[in-house]
Design a protein around this motif. Structure first.
Motif, PDB file in Angstrom:
ATOM      1  N   MET A 206       0.829  -1.210   0.000  1.00  0.00           N
ATOM      2  CA  MET A 206       0.000   0.000   0.000  1.00  0.00           C
ATOM      3  C   MET A 206       0.865   1.263   0.000  1.00  0.00           C
ATOM      4  O   MET A 206       0.447   2.319  -0.486  1.00  0.00           O
ATOM      5  N   ARG A 207       2.067   1.162   0.525  1.00  0.00           N
ATOM      6  CA  ARG A 207       2.949   2.333   0.615  1.00  0.00           C
ATOM      7  C   ARG A 207       3.815   2.533  -0.625  1.00  0.00           C
ATOM      8  O   ARG A 207       4.257   3.660  -0.898  1.00  0.00           O
ATOM      9  N   ILE A 208       4.076   1.462  -1.379  1.00  0.00           N
ATOM     10  CA  ILE A 208       4.990   1.613  -2.516  1.00  0.00           C
ATOM     11  C   ILE A 208       4.299   1.681  -3.873  1.00  0.00           C
ATOM     12  O   ILE A 208       4.871   2.202  -4.837  1.00  0.00           O
ATOM     13  N   ILE A 209       3.078   1.177  -3.985  1.00  0.00           N
ATOM     14  CA  ILE A 209       2.406   1.156  -5.288  1.00  0.00           C
ATOM     15  C   ILE A 209       1.889   2.548  -5.623  1.00  0.00           C
ATOM     16  O   ILE A 209       1.223   3.181  -4.798  1.00  0.00           O
ATOM     17  N   PRO A 210       2.182   3.049  -6.824  1.00  0.00           N
ATOM     18  CA  PRO A 210       1.697   4.384  -7.212  1.00  0.00           C
ATOM     19  C   PRO A 210       0.174   4.459  -7.107  1.00  0.00           C
ATOM     20  O   PRO A 210      -0.531   3.506  -7.440  1.00  0.00           O
ATOM     21  N   GLU A 211      -0.305   5.590  -6.641  1.00  0.00           N
ATOM     22  CA  GLU A 211      -1.734   5.752  -6.378  1.00  0.00           C
ATOM     23  C   GLU A 211      -2.589   5.481  -7.610  1.00  0.00           C
ATOM     24  O   GLU A 211      -3.676   4.911  -7.512  1.00  0.00           O
ATOM     25  N   ASP A 212      -2.102   5.886  -8.788  1.00  0.00           N
ATOM     26  CA  ASP A 212      -2.896   5.713 -10.004  1.00  0.00           C
ATOM     27  C   ASP A 212      -2.970   4.257 -10.454  1.00  0.00           C
ATOM     28  O   ASP A 212      -3.773   3.931 -11.341  1.00  0.00           O
ATOM     29  N   TYR A 213      -2.195   3.374  -9.855  1.00  0.00           N
ATOM     30  CA  TYR A 213      -2.261   1.945 -10.176  1.00  0.00           C
ATOM     31  C   TYR A 213      -2.853   1.121  -9.031  1.00  0.00           C
ATOM     32  O   TYR A 213      -3.049  -0.083  -9.168  1.00  0.00           O
ATOM     33  N   LEU A 214      -3.143   1.760  -7.917  1.00  0.00           N
ATOM     34  CA  LEU A 214      -3.476   1.018  -6.702  1.00  0.00           C
ATOM     35  C   LEU A 214      -4.798   0.253  -6.804  1.00  0.00           C
ATOM     36  O   LEU A 214      -4.912  -0.866  -6.286  1.00  0.00           O
ATOM     37  N   PHE A 215      -5.799   0.820  -7.481  1.00  0.00           N
ATOM     38  CA  PHE A 215      -7.117   0.190  -7.482  1.00  0.00           C
ATOM     39  C   PHE A 215      -7.078  -1.229  -8.047  1.00  0.00           C
ATOM     40  O   PHE A 215      -7.699  -2.147  -7.506  1.00  0.00           O
ATOM     41  N   HIS A 216      -6.341  -1.433  -9.152  1.00  0.00           N
ATOM     42  CA  HIS A 216      -6.288  -2.756  -9.784  1.00  0.00           C
ATOM     43  C   HIS A 216      -5.097  -3.591  -9.325  1.00  0.00           C
ATOM     44  O   HIS A 216      -4.965  -4.753  -9.743  1.00  0.00           O
ATOM     45  N   ALA A 217      -4.228  -3.031  -8.488  1.00  0.00           N
ATOM     46  CA  ALA A 217      -2.945  -3.682  -8.185  1.00  0.00           C
ATOM     47  C   ALA A 217      -3.108  -5.078  -7.604  1.00  0.00           C
ATOM     48  O   ALA A 217      -2.376  -6.000  -7.984  1.00  0.00           O
ATOM     49  N   HIS A 218      -4.046  -5.281  -6.680  1.00  0.00           N
ATOM     50  CA  HIS A 218      -4.130  -6.608  -6.056  1.00  0.00           C
ATOM     51  C   HIS A 218      -4.600  -7.653  -7.053  1.00  0.00           C
ATOM     52  O   HIS A 218      -4.145  -8.803  -7.023  1.00  0.00           O
ATOM     53  N   HIS A 219      -5.465  -7.261  -8.008  1.00  0.00           N
ATOM     54  CA  HIS A 219      -5.862  -8.226  -9.037  1.00  0.00           C
ATOM     55  C   HIS A 219      -4.703  -8.535  -9.984  1.00  0.00           C
ATOM     56  O   HIS A 219      -4.502  -9.691 -10.384  1.00  0.00           O
ATOM     57  N   TRP A 220      -3.929  -7.522 -10.354  1.00  0.00           N
ATOM     58  CA  TRP A 220      -2.775  -7.773 -11.217  1.00  0.00           C
ATOM     59  C   TRP A 220      -1.802  -8.743 -10.550  1.00  0.00           C
ATOM     60  O   TRP A 220      -1.294  -9.669 -11.207  1.00  0.00           O
TER      61      TRP A 220
END
Length: 264
Positions: A206-220
């Motif tokens: 949650m601290r390192i992933i860019p905010e604009d990618y965060l919403f889909h990050a866990h699915h990716w």
């Protein structure tokens, strides 16, 4: 024209000393920032952004693979998926959700009839008890509606932090990081967000992933772990981030081409 008075050696020393202190403070701050980041991940900000940029090209709109028709059926599906495959859960819930897609309908179905639908899923008896109990709680405490906050979701029987995060993201569009076995493995294997517990990996991601990618990050991350960076044998030869990946045991360092035209 008045000639400027030359600065004394003392004044020069003071200015030089002040400049040195500013530079030293800036260097210390930069060093501290680097040390903090090193404790979070083995990657630079640019590398992390590039990783998720590539994931976004491969899967522009990633979706969870658990079938559901509303927030309630999503809660049930995720709760049933613990120590089970999404395929197996979907096979069981397709018929279940046709007859019980609300808390009240689930209570009307009853525990024994529910077991008949989910018997093929591991730990089905305990899961059936939890589904009935969470349905009762939703009706009693939340008017039959699924709550939106993590704290409230985690009061439901059988709902832990991971399940709550999945529901918040998929049902309500709230950016979260659901750390399942795939995400936990990638966080440590890739040195992306190493941690001894799922909570520690979640906090770092949650601290390192860019905010604009965060919403889909866990699915990716889930899908990358499920279909490419597999538990027994990572398929590095099929990986889009093979050149960036810092997994010491990787078997390829040339990424597969990304689909579509690329910038530059």
């Amino acid at each position: 024209m008045k000639t400027p008075k030359p600065e004394s050696s003392t004044e020069n020393w003071k200015k030089s000393n002040a400049t040195g202190r500013r530079k030293g403070a800036a260097a210390q701050k930069a060093g501290a920032s680097r040390r903090r980041r090193t404790s979070l991940t083995a990657y630079s900000e640019a590398e992390i952004r590039e990783i998720f940029r590539r994931f976004s090209i491969v899967r522009p709109e990633p979706k969870g693979e658990l079938e559901h028709v509303n927030p309630f059926t999503l809660v049930v599906a995720v709760a049933l998926s613990a120590q089970a495959t999404d395929v197996g859960v979907n096979r069981a819930t397709r018929d279940l959700f046709k007859v019980a897609d609300t808390p009240q309908k689930m209570l009307d179905l009853g525990e024994e009839r529910l077991i008949g639908y989910i018997r093929t899923i591991g730990l089905y008896r305990n899961k059936a008890k939890n589904v009935i109990a969470l349905s009762e709680k939703l009706i009693r405490d939340y008017g039959g509606e699924v709550p939106r906050t993590r704290e409230e979701l985690m009061t439901l029987p059988g709902v832990g932090r991971k399940t709550a995060n999945v529901v918040m993201s998929m049902a309500f569009g709230i950016p979260t990081m659901a750390v399942d076995t795939h995400v936990f493995r990638l966080g440590n294997r890739l040195k992306l967000a190493p941690g001894k517990t799922p909570d520690e990996v979640e906090d770092k991601l949650m601290r390192i992933i860019p905010e604009d990618y965060l919403f889909h990050a866990h699915h990716w991350l889930i899908l990358h772990g499920r279909y490419c960076c597999k538990a027994r044998r990572p398929e590095c030869e099929h990986c889009v981030i093979a050149d960036i990946c810092k997994f010491e045991g990787k078997t390829a360092d040339v990424p597969v081409p990304l689909p579509g035209p690329q910038p530059g």
